[in-house]
Motif scaffolding. Structure first.
Motif, short mmCIF file in Angstrom:
data_model
loop_
_atom_site.label_atom_id
_atom_site.label_comp_id
_atom_site.label_asym_id
_atom_site.label_seq_id
_atom_site.Cartn_x
_atom_site.Cartn_y
_atom_site.Cartn_z
N ILE A 291 0.86 -1.19 0.00
CA ILE A 291 0.00 0.00 0.00
C ILE A 291 0.90 1.24 0.00
CG2 ILE A 291 -1.96 -1.10 1.13
CD1 ILE A 291 -1.08 0.04 3.76
N ASP A 292 0.52 2.23 -0.78
CA ASP A 292 1.35 3.43 -0.91
C ASP A 292 1.39 4.24 0.38
OD1 ASP A 292 1.91 2.84 -3.56
OD2 ASP A 292 0.13 3.91 -4.30
N THR A 293 0.23 4.44 0.96
CA THR A 293 0.13 5.19 2.21
C THR A 293 -0.86 4.50 3.14
OG1 THR A 293 -1.63 6.59 1.32
CG2 THR A 293 0.63 7.41 1.11
N ALA A 294 -0.77 4.81 4.41
CA ALA A 294 -1.68 4.21 5.37
C ALA A 294 -3.09 4.76 5.18
CB ALA A 294 -1.21 4.49 6.79
N PRO A 295 -4.12 3.92 5.21
CA PRO A 295 -5.50 4.40 5.10
C PRO A 295 -5.80 5.41 6.21
CG PRO A 295 -5.39 2.02 4.90
CD PRO A 295 -4.04 2.46 5.33
#
Length: 430
Positions: free
Chosen positions: A176-180
């Motif tokens: 995942i690119d960034t944390a949700p």
């Protein structure tokens, strides 16, 4: 007769002179000289006493972890080099130390120092297992106020603060690119990435009250009511509407098969290190372990937002405590302060990845991997340190019931009632 009268006269004169000298006020110089002489004698006596009282060995219980042994032995070696006192250490898991000390202490088989988080302090003091540690204002000022307050109980300090910890989000940037940002975003991400047949998951959190308190507290649940820094154990908010709503949000992950019902911390750690999980909730104790496994793919973030705010987390402070049963309490205190001084606190941070509650160290952290850690701490809730906190951990029973399909409200209310009954029994016994 004349000779005798003369002799008596001389004696009376000498006595009178001596009496005047005794009654006369002392000169400042003479007084200071006397005080200095007395002080010097006291210091010499204290120094001699210190050397005479110095033990050949101190016994320390450290946590049952390799990394705890690695950092502690380095400090022990330095202390032995400086004082000549050998340190005998034993690995005893933190959750087991209090009970084992209550059994080993009275027989003389316990430690001089042991290691605990502040939520166990009330139980420790109630059982008479620890001695207060005196700090000067200068010594106390080297730690954050939160750290010192954590081990303050009925006006006395019982801990030498080692680390301030909370849990936060770790994520794998290769997945995942960034944390949700929100818990609903986490749910959507989990639906995309989860494939239980291949042990692949979008999100994992250990099914324990310690971690899931975030869900409960975010919607208005709380452990004890509090006013003016004083906890009210008769006011428990773990079965209110907010707690139930928060756990129902958690149960959505279970119901959709996005979280294993029998998940353990070891399984969570293993899958994340293998690169099979997008995001996990864990703490700084895993920072070096995850970093070694994932390298530059590892990143951190505060917990996702729940109910519009960053989800709160339990904040704990771990400290060294001096055993009541120690025959070398003065030296045990000296060792505790030595292991939490500036130099050794820095060493602890470098080896374990955990942050010591010393402002100069916290302010100097620049590694972006610590972003989630440092950003989460302000959203934390300090774990209560009263004896009544011990039965609260029975909330794990409610979590297990929910994981196995029980209705959230009934599981929570039944468990909280059981906790209240236990606390009521504690009050009766006292």
């Amino acid at each position: 007769m004349i000779k005798n009268k003369t002799l008596w006269g001389l004696l009376l004169m000498v006595s009178f002179v001596l009496l005047l000298a005794a009654c006369a006020p002392e000169r400042e110089g003479a007084e200071e000289a006397t005080e200095n002489e007395s002080s010097s004698e006291e210091n010499n006596e204290e120094s001699q006493s210190t050397e005479e009282d110095k033990p050949e060995e101190l016994v320390v219980w450290i946590n049952d972890e390799d990394i705890a042994e690695e950092v502690s032995t380095q400090m022990f070696d330095k202390y032995t080099e400086e004082t000549g006192i050998e340190i005998k250490y034993e690995r005893v898991a933190i959750p087991d130390q209090v009970q084992e000390l209550s059994l080993a202490g009275p027989t003389g088989d316990g430690p001089d120092l042991f290691f605990q988080p502040q939520d166990s302090l009330g139980d420790i003091v109630a059982q008479g297992l620890a001695m207060p540690i005196e700090y000067t204002d200068e010594e106390a000022g080297a730690f954050t106020d939160v750290a010192m307050d954590a081990f303050l109980y009925e006006g006395e300090n019982y801990g030498a603060p080692v680390a301030i910890e909370t849990y936060f989000a770790f994520y794998n940037k290769s997945l995942i690119d960034t944390a949700p940002e929100t818990i609903d975003d986490v749910l959507a991400m989990s639906q995309d990435l989860t494939n239980p047949s291949n042990d692949e998951y979008g999100f994992l959190i250990s099914p324990e009250f310690y971690y899931l308190y975030s869900f409960m507290n975010a919607y208005g649940g709380y452990v004890f009511g509090e006013e003016g820094g004083v906890y009210d154990p008769t006011d428990i908010g773990l079965d209110n509407e907010g707690s139930i709503e928060g756990l129902q949000k958690y149960k959505e992950f279970i119901d959709e098969g996005l979280l294993p019902k029998t998940l353990t911390v070891d399984v969570l750690d293993g899958l994340f290190k293998e690169g099979k999980v997008g995001m996990v909730v864990s703490g700084p104790w895993n920072m070096p372990i995850y970093k070694e496994a994932l390298g530059d793919d590892l990143a951190t973030a505060p917990l996702p937002k729940m109910n519009g705010e960053v989800a709160p987390s339990f904040v704990g402070v771990k400290s060294w405590l001096v055993s009541y049963y120690s025959e070398n309490q003065k030296w045990a205190t000296d060792l505790a302060k030595f292991m939490t001084n500036d130099e050794n606190s820095q060493l602890y941070y470098e080896v374990t990845g955990e942050l010591p509650p010393r402002p100069e160290i916290l302010d100097a952290v620049e590694d972006p991997i610590y972003a989630g850690y440092t950003e989460q701490v302000p959203h934390g809730t300090l774990m209560p340190n009263v004896p009544e906190m011990s039965p609260i951990w029975d909330m794990d029973i409610a979590i297990e019931l929910i994981n196995n399909g029980s209705d959230v409200e009934s599981a929570v209310k039944d468990t909280v009632q059981s906790i209240k009954d236990k606390i009521g029994t504690m009050g009766t016994s006292e």
